[in-house]
Design a protein around this motif. Structure first.
Motif, PDB file in Angstrom:
ATOM      1  N   VAL A 664      44.565  41.215  40.392  1.00 29.55           N
ATOM      2  CA  VAL A 664      44.176  41.487  38.353  1.00 29.55           C
ATOM      3  C   VAL A 664      43.230  42.742  40.060  1.00 29.55           C
ATOM      4  CG1 VAL A 664      43.820  39.663  37.993  1.00 29.55           C
ATOM      5  CG2 VAL A 664      42.195  40.324  39.363  1.00 29.55           C
ATOM      6  N   ARG A 665      43.198  43.733  38.596  1.00 30.54           N
ATOM      7  CA  ARG A 665      42.196  45.473  38.764  1.00 30.54           C
ATOM      8  C   ARG A 665      41.994  45.483  37.796  1.00 30.54           C
ATOM      9  NH1 ARG A 665      47.412  49.473  39.736  1.00 30.54           N
ATOM     10  NH2 ARG A 665      48.189  49.785  37.675  1.00 30.54           N
ATOM     11  N   LEU A 666      40.817  46.821  37.647  1.00 28.98           N
ATOM     12  CA  LEU A 666      40.510  47.330  36.421  1.00 28.98           C
ATOM     13  C   LEU A 666      40.383  48.176  35.961  1.00 28.98           C
ATOM     14  CD1 LEU A 666      36.875  45.121  36.780  1.00 28.98           C
ATOM     15  CD2 LEU A 666      38.855  44.290  35.297  1.00 28.98           C
ATOM     16  N   VAL A 667      41.087  48.640  34.992  1.00 27.09           N
ATOM     17  CA  VAL A 667      41.701  50.121  35.165  1.00 27.09           C
ATOM     18  C   VAL A 667      40.929  50.767  33.380  1.00 27.09           C
ATOM     19  CG1 VAL A 667      44.262  52.138  34.226  1.00 27.09           C
ATOM     20  CG2 VAL A 667      44.250  50.029  35.549  1.00 27.09           C
ATOM     21  N   GLY A 668      40.768  52.122  33.068  1.00 28.48           N
ATOM     22  CA  GLY A 668      40.199  52.428  32.068  1.00 28.48           C
ATOM     23  C   GLY A 668      38.863  53.125  32.236  1.00 28.48           C
ATOM     24  N   ASP A 669      38.223  52.463  33.203  1.00 28.15           N
ATOM     25  CA  ASP A 669      37.003  53.206  33.441  1.00 28.15           C
ATOM     26  C   ASP A 669      36.556  53.735  34.695  1.00 28.15           C
ATOM     27  OD1 ASP A 669      33.716  52.754  33.049  1.00 28.15           O
ATOM     28  OD2 ASP A 669      33.866  52.239  31.548  1.00 28.15           O
ATOM     29  N   THR A 670      35.269  54.827  34.421  1.00 29.98           N
ATOM     30  CA  THR A 670      34.948  54.835  36.185  1.00 29.98           C
ATOM     31  C   THR A 670      33.754  54.113  36.644  1.00 29.98           C
ATOM     32  OG1 THR A 670      33.248  56.107  34.729  1.00 29.98           O
ATOM     33  CG2 THR A 670      35.384  57.458  35.554  1.00 29.98           C
ATOM     34  N   ARG A 671      33.833  53.409  36.116  1.00 32.99           N
ATOM     35  CA  ARG A 671      33.031  52.364  36.731  1.00 32.99           C
ATOM     36  C   ARG A 671      33.396  51.626  37.693  1.00 32.99           C
ATOM     37  NH1 ARG A 671      28.537  52.445  31.677  1.00 32.99           N
ATOM     38  NH2 ARG A 671      30.778  52.684  30.586  1.00 32.99           N
ATOM     39  N   SER A 672      32.734  50.660  38.170  1.00 31.47           N
ATOM     40  CA  SER A 672      34.150  49.510  38.853  1.00 31.47           C
ATOM     41  C   SER A 672      33.993  48.272  38.108  1.00 31.47           C
ATOM     42  CB  SER A 672      33.410  49.538  40.769  1.00 31.47           C
ATOM     43  OG  SER A 672      32.360  48.858  40.476  1.00 31.47           O
ATOM     44  N   ASP A 673      32.770  48.122  37.617  1.00 32.27           N
ATOM     45  CA  ASP A 673      32.547  46.279  37.464  1.00 32.27           C
ATOM     46  C   ASP A 673      33.350  46.634  35.598  1.00 32.27           C
ATOM     47  OD1 ASP A 673      31.141  48.139  35.356  1.00 32.27           O
ATOM     48  OD2 ASP A 673      29.346  46.478  36.027  1.00 32.27           O
ATOM     49  N   ARG A 674      33.997  47.507  35.562  1.00 29.63           N
ATOM     50  CA  ARG A 674      34.388  47.022  33.591  1.00 29.63           C
ATOM     51  C   ARG A 674      35.919  48.139  33.760  1.00 29.63           C
ATOM     52  NH1 ARG A 674      29.291  49.402  31.441  1.00 29.63           N
ATOM     53  NH2 ARG A 674      28.849  48.595  33.821  1.00 29.63           N
ATOM     54  N   GLY A 675      36.214  47.518  32.830  1.00 34.51           N
ATOM     55  CA  GLY A 675      37.763  48.342  32.673  1.00 34.51           C
ATOM     56  C   GLY A 675      39.100  46.743  32.020  1.00 34.51           C
ATOM     57  N   ARG A 676      40.166  47.803  31.165  1.00 32.66           N
ATOM     58  CA  ARG A 676      41.283  46.383  31.063  1.00 32.66           C
ATOM     59  C   ARG A 676      42.073  46.139  32.639  1.00 32.66           C
ATOM     60  NH1 ARG A 676      44.565  51.007  30.410  1.00 32.66           N
ATOM     61  NH2 ARG A 676      45.438  50.727  31.290  1.00 32.66           N
ATOM     62  N   VAL A 677      42.289  45.026  31.846  1.00 34.09           N
ATOM     63  CA  VAL A 677      42.044  43.588  32.748  1.00 34.09           C
ATOM     64  C   VAL A 677      44.094  44.575  33.430  1.00 34.09           C
ATOM     65  CG1 VAL A 677      43.187  41.923  33.492  1.00 34.09           C
ATOM     66  CG2 VAL A 677      41.511  42.440  32.550  1.00 34.09           C
ATOM     67  N   GLU A 678      44.405  44.780  34.799  1.00 33.31           N
ATOM     68  CA  GLU A 678      46.083  43.912  34.753  1.00 33.31           C
ATOM     69  C   GLU A 678      46.254  43.257  35.295  1.00 33.31           C
ATOM     70  OE1 GLU A 678      47.273  48.767  35.203  1.00 33.31           O
ATOM     71  OE2 GLU A 678      47.008  49.062  33.300  1.00 33.31           O
ATOM     72  N   CYS A 702      36.458  38.011  36.142  1.00 36.55           N
ATOM     73  CA  CYS A 702      35.501  38.762  37.618  1.00 36.55           C
ATOM     74  C   CYS A 702      35.270  37.709  39.008  1.00 36.55           C
ATOM     75  CB  CYS A 702      33.893  38.517  36.375  1.00 36.55           C
ATOM     76  SG  CYS A 702      34.083  39.105  35.416  1.00 36.55           S
ATOM     77  N   ARG A 703      34.741  36.785  38.509  1.00 38.89           N
ATOM     78  CA  ARG A 703      35.351  35.278  40.123  1.00 38.89           C
ATOM     79  C   ARG A 703      36.438  36.598  41.247  1.00 38.89           C
ATOM     80  NH1 ARG A 703      34.853  31.173  37.688  1.00 38.89           N
ATOM     81  NH2 ARG A 703      37.334  30.504  38.835  1.00 38.89           N
ATOM     82  N   GLN A 704      36.744  36.819  40.072  1.00 36.07           N
ATOM     83  CA  GLN A 704      38.447  36.894  41.862  1.00 36.07           C
ATOM     84  C   GLN A 704      38.310  38.457  41.682  1.00 36.07           C
ATOM     85  OE1 GLN A 704      41.967  36.845  39.226  1.00 36.07           O
ATOM     86  NE2 GLN A 704      43.554  37.449  41.571  1.00 36.07           N
ATOM     87  N   LEU A 705      37.640  39.217  41.333  1.00 36.33           N
ATOM     88  CA  LEU A 705      37.181  40.384  42.240  1.00 36.33           C
ATOM     89  C   LEU A 705      36.098  40.025  42.854  1.00 36.33           C
ATOM     90  CD1 LEU A 705      37.673  42.315  38.247  1.00 36.33           C
ATOM     91  CD2 LEU A 705      39.094  42.822  40.785  1.00 36.33           C
ATOM     92  N   GLY A 706      35.093  39.423  42.700  1.00 39.43           N
ATOM     93  CA  GLY A 706      34.327  39.516  43.352  1.00 39.43           C
ATOM     94  C   GLY A 706      33.008  39.356  42.631  1.00 39.43           C
ATOM     95  N   PHE A 707      32.795  39.504  41.235  1.00 43.00           N
ATOM     96  CA  PHE A 707      31.548  39.846  40.706  1.00 43.00           C
ATOM     97  C   PHE A 707      31.487  37.519  40.194  1.00 43.00           C
ATOM     98  CE2 PHE A 707      33.102  43.525  39.119  1.00 43.00           C
ATOM     99  CZ  PHE A 707      32.770  44.398  40.152  1.00 43.00           C
ATOM    100  N   GLN A 708      29.556  38.211  40.400  1.00 42.99           N
ATOM    101  CA  GLN A 708      29.423  36.103  39.966  1.00 42.99           C
ATOM    102  C   GLN A 708      29.179  36.057  38.216  1.00 42.99           C
ATOM    103  OE1 GLN A 708      24.672  35.965  40.821  1.00 42.99           O
ATOM    104  NE2 GLN A 708      24.564  34.019  40.680  1.00 42.99           N
ATOM    105  N   HIS A 709      29.077  37.533  37.334  1.00 38.52           N
ATOM    106  CA  HIS A 709      28.849  36.801  36.238  1.00 38.52           C
ATOM    107  C   HIS A 709      29.792  37.848  35.055  1.00 38.52           C
ATOM    108  CE1 HIS A 709      25.411  34.579  36.410  1.00 38.52           C
ATOM    109  NE2 HIS A 709      25.131  35.427  37.362  1.00 38.52           N
TER     110      HIS A 709
END
Length: 761
Positions: A664-678, A702-709
């Motif tokens: 998965v990747r996050l698209v649609g925001d300049t910040r790396s911790d949020r965005g549209r899920v693709e 989020c867990r797949q991307l390495g974020f805790q929450h």
């Protein structure tokens, strides 16, 4: 978000009796009259040590410093947000104020504080003021008094930029199998009874311990299954208004008689030998109604202020109420699709129930005399308004959520003899156009209806009339079973219109109080009131009668509480003959980690939790498991979140051979911790299009991307609309999966939605 908090780690309040000393906090703060008097006494004890010159120079400083215990931000001023660390003896001071205090009144410090470290720094202005400083300058005294972000709407319910009310929860019970009713006996014991769909009712004591033996067990008689979404089972429970004296209670459940399915209303008595167990031999069947289909079984029982038993039945099931010329709901000779009202008093001899003499259709030929109101589809969860605690305004109103067909869910106020429109109408719109055009319909419109893009199965709630959270008084709180959305309505007394606000879980520090959480399981099954009028709801992670994932939550307003001791009650003693199971909370606060470090006296600076969280998230984001594209769509404005207005630029990493299926990747925001899920499937990137996207699903991403929450499950293309492929829809995760592909879904490439419903995190 501002975070008012007192030194007892609870929200501030408005004192019952006006303060005489710290009068700047007489409207809202952390001191009641008793505490105010204690501070005044301490003030005069300190000032007695000084001559006139000392009094003239330092009285104002001493007054200010003592009264900060009454500040609505006392926990921040005294570095007490974390219960595991010692509380400061002098509030956190802004540097220039501290310098003034030291220059004029350093000799008063021993009378204000016995802290040895403060005593060591007393002779050194710079060291002392550095020691008394707090890292978060927003909260230092006196700057916080002029900080508009901290003072605006202080004491009111916090609302985010989208108008969403920020509330919190407290976990009350867990490990339940589809808990669909929680009721109290109104007998002064303050027990609550939680019913499971399988036919078990459990007793909980005021300390939230659970009795090992069930209050009621009719699992052998109840018709249900383990299928997700099965609407049959134990559906309702109500205690007689005089239960304390007659021991009578009533249940509503599905049964199978031969090849027929029925709903059964039965009366039971409590055991003469155990106040926490029903006499199972005492069952008397009050009423049975044939069910032509396995869905739309209704299920609500309640006693209204008139003392009569109200029974809320579904329309018989299938779709569109296809029974007879006009359907069951419009047919007053049928008991389905109705609100029934019967009298069950004095039924020891003679008929099991009687017809109240003012029932509206007792003289209408062909109509069933039990009918109180008609034209309902499948009312799921109704409640009686206790009325305003002071004026009694609204007392006795019956609110219901009526589950819709294809387009709308609605909330109704039930009135005698009224037609609620189904199947002619669904919400405010026509469903059966021929019936809808009939002038004799004379139906009453709902107080509120919402479309299926917001949710597909309303769960009726309660008007809050409890004591603990005054801001919530008069607000009707309800939810949606499918979308997991919590919602509220508040009546405009002048116009009679109802204002809608969504309810969100408080983020950041909003719910950072001991024992509070800010997340819940998606499937909201029911709402409840305890004996003192506080509000609860029940939800589950898996909507199956046999899944032990059900939790009971108490609704909390973190912005304001009632004054101390105002809501105190003494429950009557309960004689317990069963073993007790101590309650152990399982849910946790998400989005922030409160520290539990041991106190180190050389550093009294408070942590800046939101900065720590930001740094923590930044550290995690640096090592994402799945690469985040460097370009993408920007976050759209609200007006652009509509089908057909799509953003053009989209990253294309299809040529990258190392990308694994399900990445998965996050698209649609300049910040790396949020965005549209693709998601990447079969060599192509595509979106997840799901109007029922949940926080559980977001956690998997989020867990797949390495974020805790996961802080939020974004819906309705909050981060812009995708282009081309929609790869997943109707995703339902348990939360333990390694990717979205491991969750239940409609199938790769199978969907019934559009890009304006693209999901994000």
């Amino acid at each position: 978000m501002l975070h008012p908090q007192c030194l007892d780690f609870k929200p501030p309040f408005r004192p019952r009796k006006e303060l005489e000393f710290c009068i700047m906090y007489k409207e809202f703060g952390c001191c009641d009259y008793q505490k105010d008097q204690e501070l005044m006494s301490k003030y005069y004890q300190i000032m007695d040590h000084f001559d006139y010159s000392g009094y003239a120079s330092c009285a104002g400083f001493i007054f200010d410093l003592l009264c900060q215990e009454c500040s609505p931000y006392a926990a921040h001023l005294f570095d007490a947000e974390d219960p595991s660390t010692p509380v400061r003896t002098i509030p956190g001071l802004c540097s220039e104020y501290c310098f003034q205090f030291w220059n004029k009144c350093s000799f008063t410090i021993p009378f204000l504080s016995g802290d040895p470290y403060i005593a060591n720094f007393r002779e050194n202005q710079t060291s002392l003021c550095h020691y008394l400083e707090i890292q978060d300058k927003d909260y230092c005294y006196p700057h916080l008094l002029s900080n508009q972000q901290l003072t605006q709407n202080l004491g009111g319910i916090q609302v985010n930029s989208d108008g969403c009310l920020q509330l919190c929860l407290e976990e009350v019970a867990n490990g339940l199998q589809n808990p669909l009713a929680m009721v109290h006996a109104n007998d002064g014991t303050h027990r609550f009874f939680v019913a499971e769909q399988v036919g078990l009712v459990w007793t909980y004591l005021p300390d939230r311990s659970k009795l090992e033996r069930p209050f009621l067990n009719i699992t052998q008689a109840v018709l249900t299954s383990s299928w997700e979404g099965d609407e049959r089972g134990f559906l309702g429970l109500a205690f007689h208004p005089k239960y304390k004296y007659n021991g009578k209670l009533y249940v509503y459940y599905s049964v199978e008689v031969g090849f027929d399915e029925r709903i059964r209303i039965s009366e039971f008595h409590v055991s003469a030998n155990d106040m926490n167990e029903v006499d199972h031999t005492s069952e008397r069947v009050i009423l049975e109604i044939d069910e032509p289909a396995s869905n739309h079984n209704g299920g609500q029982l309640l006693f209204a202020d008139d003392g009569y038993l109200y029974i809320f039945t579904g329309d018989g099931g299938m779709a569109g109420d296809p029974f007879g010329k006009y359907g069951n709901a419009q047919n007053k000779s049928a008991l389905l699709g109705k609100v029934l009202r019967i009298d069950v008093d004095d039924n020891q001899r003679g008929p099991l129930y009687r017809i109240p003499p003012d029932n509206p259709f007792i003289h209408e030929q062909g109509a069933r005399p039990e009918v109180y109101a008609y034209g309902v589809r499948n009312m799921w969860r109704c409640s009686v308004d206790r009325g305003d605690p002071w004026t009694k305004n609204g007392k006795g109103r019956i609110f219901c959520g009526d589950v819709g067909q294809n387009k709308f869910e609605e909330v109704d106020i039930i009135e005698k003899g009224r037609n609620y429109g189904w199947r002619a109408k669904e919400g405010f719109s026509c469903y059966d156009k021929k019936l809808c055009a009939n002038r004799s319909l004379d139906d009453v419109l709902p107080v509120y209806a919402y479309p299926h893009k917001m949710g597909k199965s309303v769960t009726g709630g309660y008007v809050y009339r409890g004591c603990e959270y005054p801001n919530l008084n008069g607000i009707y709180i309800f939810g949606d079973f499918m979308s997991g959305r919590l919602m509220s309505l508040q009546e405009d007394k002048k116009t009679g219109n109802w204002k809608y606000n969504e309810i969100c879980m408080g983020m950041g520090l909003t719910c950072a109080f001991p024992g509070l959480i800010n997340n819940y399981h998606q499937y909201i099954i029911s709402f409840a009131e305890d004996e003192s009028g506080e509000l609860y709801f029940m939800s589950t992670a898996i909507p199956s009668a046999t899944s032990p994932s059900g939790v009971v939550y108490k609704v909390i307003d973190p912005s304001r509480r009632a004054p101390p001791r105002q809501c105190h009650y003494d429950p009557l003693p309960v004689r317990v003959k069963s073993n007790l199971i101590k309650f152990v909370p399982q849910e946790t606060l998400v989005g922030i980690d409160l520290p539990n470090d041991n106190f180190e006296p050389q550093s009294t600076e408070s942590y800046r939790w939101h900065q720590e969280l930001s740094d923590h998230r930044g550290d995690i984001g640096a090592g994402l498991i799945t690469p985040v594209p460097a370009t993408g769509t920007s976050k759209p404005t609200k007006n652009s979140r509509r089908k057909g207005r799509r953003r053009k630029n989209k990253s294309k990493l299809e040529s990258a051979p190392h990308i694994q299926k399900g990445a998965v990747r996050l698209v649609g925001d300049t910040r790396s911790d949020r965005g549209r899920v693709e998601i990447y499937i079969n060599g192509e990137w595509g979106t997840v299009c799901d109007d029922l996207w949940t926080l559980v699903n977001a956690r998997v991403v989020c867990r797949q991307l390495g974020f805790q929450h996961a802080l939020k499950a974004a819906k309705n293309s909050e981060f812009g609309e995708g282009k081309d492929l929609i790869l997943l829809d109707d995703v339902q995760c348990v939360g333990t999966e390694s990717s979205l592909l491991d969750c239940r879904h409609a199938g790769v490439g199978t969907h019934n939605c559009a890009h304006y419903e693209d999901a994000g995190v």
